[in-house]
Design a protein around this motif. Structure first.
Motif, PDB file in Angstrom:
ATOM      1  N   ARG A 160       3.446 -30.654  33.957  1.00  0.00           N
ATOM      2  CA  ARG A 160       2.737 -31.426  32.932  1.00  0.00           C
ATOM      3  C   ARG A 160       1.230 -31.148  32.996  1.00  0.00           C
TER       4      ARG A 160
ATOM      5  N   HIS B  48       7.853 -38.272  26.551  1.00  0.00           N
ATOM      6  CA  HIS B  48       8.894 -37.467  25.898  1.00  0.00           C
ATOM      7  C   HIS B  48       8.296 -36.614  24.787  1.00  0.00           C
TER       8      HIS B  48
ATOM      9  N   SER C  36       9.678 -34.038  21.802  1.00  0.00           N
ATOM     10  CA  SER C  36      10.842 -33.494  21.111  1.00  0.00           C
ATOM     11  C   SER C  36      10.603 -32.056  20.665  1.00  0.00           C
ATOM     12  N   GLU C  37      11.674 -31.333  20.382  1.00  0.00           N
ATOM     13  CA  GLU C  37      11.536 -29.954  19.911  1.00  0.00           C
ATOM     14  C   GLU C  37      10.799 -29.873  18.576  1.00  0.00           C
TER      15      GLU C  37
ATOM     16  N   PHE D 274       7.232 -24.355  25.233  1.00  0.00           N
ATOM     17  CA  PHE D 274       8.542 -24.981  25.449  1.00  0.00           C
ATOM     18  C   PHE D 274       8.906 -24.980  26.931  1.00  0.00           C
TER      19      PHE D 274
ATOM     20  N   ALA E  88       6.912 -27.790  28.561  1.00  0.00           N
ATOM     21  CA  ALA E  88       7.272 -29.136  28.122  1.00  0.00           C
ATOM     22  C   ALA E  88       8.691 -29.525  28.503  1.00  0.00           C
ATOM     23  N   HIS E  89       9.610 -28.546  28.449  1.00  0.00           N
ATOM     24  CA  HIS E  89      11.025 -28.858  28.659  1.00  0.00           C
ATOM     25  C   HIS E  89      11.635 -28.171  29.871  1.00  0.00           C
TER      26      HIS E  89
ATOM     27  N   ARG F 276      12.608 -25.127  29.943  1.00  0.00           N
ATOM     28  CA  ARG F 276      13.589 -24.154  29.466  1.00  0.00           C
ATOM     29  C   ARG F 276      13.011 -23.433  28.259  1.00  0.00           C
TER      30      ARG F 276
END
Length: 282
Positions: free
Chosen positions: A10, A68, A70-71, A92, A95-96, A98
């Protein structure tokens, strides 16, 4: 109250967003470039407006808070900050944890270099997109699968030819099991795409002309395509040839990916028959 531990990814995301924001000129996104700006690039509130998110929420994101994301929001941030395909993928990942969903659109042709590489391969070679559209092929591939150049561009598709070309089916003694695996692999590719609309459109069209495809598609099976394998094909001229094949990923400069499939006959009788079929000498 115990403070929640920092998440290193993060923190890196926060630094990445700040660095990209500083590189975008207001004029690049249609904003006035006033002389009173004290910092380079866009302000946080400007990014928030462009990405259609709250200023406080975006500020928390740049502060490295564990919130959170989102995509769809990441896609809007990528557009607002004018990220390159590589930077979008990095966003991405941070943030995720992946990769981003793969872009659907593909180039309409391959480079001259890639075409020369597959032309130099003595056995069948194909270049296709993740929607299974065939972009390039060599002469041996045209002998096996037919000349894609004789088909309309919208019909140069591996899945379409598997279900609509009887001559291709005749080559495959295990056509049904291969067709089932192909449909299951195509469904997984569709799920991984950033926008699956083009996949679903092809599936709907195929289902309208092929009852077998409609049946396999309705079963909702998924399978990951293996990068290598074997395939036996029967040719009236020479008999059975067992091919080994590998599929390699070719990354385009804009981040889109192509698949390069190379076939070679198994040593022994298959090689002798393949050399006869493809009229190879030496």
């Amino acid at each position: 109250m115990t403070e929640r531990p920092r998440i290193p990814r993060r923190d890196e995301l926060a630094r990445f967003l700040r660095s990209r924001r500083a590189r975008v000129r207001p004029a690049d996104v249609g904003l006035p470039d006033g002389s009173r700006r004290r910092t380079p690039g866009l302000r946080r509130e400007e990014v928030a407006v462009l990405a259609d998110v709250g200023v406080s929420w975006y500020t928390w994101l740049e502060q490295g808070r564990d919130i959170h994301v989102s995509e769809p929001l990441l896609e809007r941030l990528a557009q607002a900050l004018r990220l390159t395909p590589t930077e979008r993928a990095h966003l991405f990942e941070l943030a995720h944890g992946r990769p981003a969903a793969r872009p659907t659109r593909a180039p309409e042709a391959v480079s001259d270099t890639l075409q020369r590489v597959i032309d130099a391969h003595p056995y069948p070679a194909l270049v296709s997109t993740r929607r299974w559209d065939v972009l390039a092929w060599n002469a041996p591939a045209a002998i096996v699968y037919g000349d894609y150049g004789q088909l309309p561009v919208g019909r140069r598709n591996g899945l379409w030819s598997m279900f609509t070309q009887p001559e291709r089916r005749a080559l495959m003694p295990d056509w049904e099991s291969a067709a089932r695996r192909s449909v299951a692999g195509f469904r997984l590719d569709a799920a991984r795409a950033a926008d699956r609309a083009e996949f679903d459109a092809l599936a709907a069209e195929l289902a309208s002309v092929s009852p077998e495809f409609a049946r396999f598609w309705s079963e909702h099976d998924v399978i990951d395509q293996v990068p290598e394998g074997r395939k036996a094909l029967v040719f009236p001229e020479v008999g059975v040839i067992e091919f080994e094949h590998v599929t390699l990923t070719h990354a385009e400069p804009d981040g889109r990916e192509l698949r390069v499939s190379l076939y070679s006959p198994r040593p022994g009788e298959s090689t002798a028959r393949a050399r006869k079929l493809f009229r190879l000498t030496g």
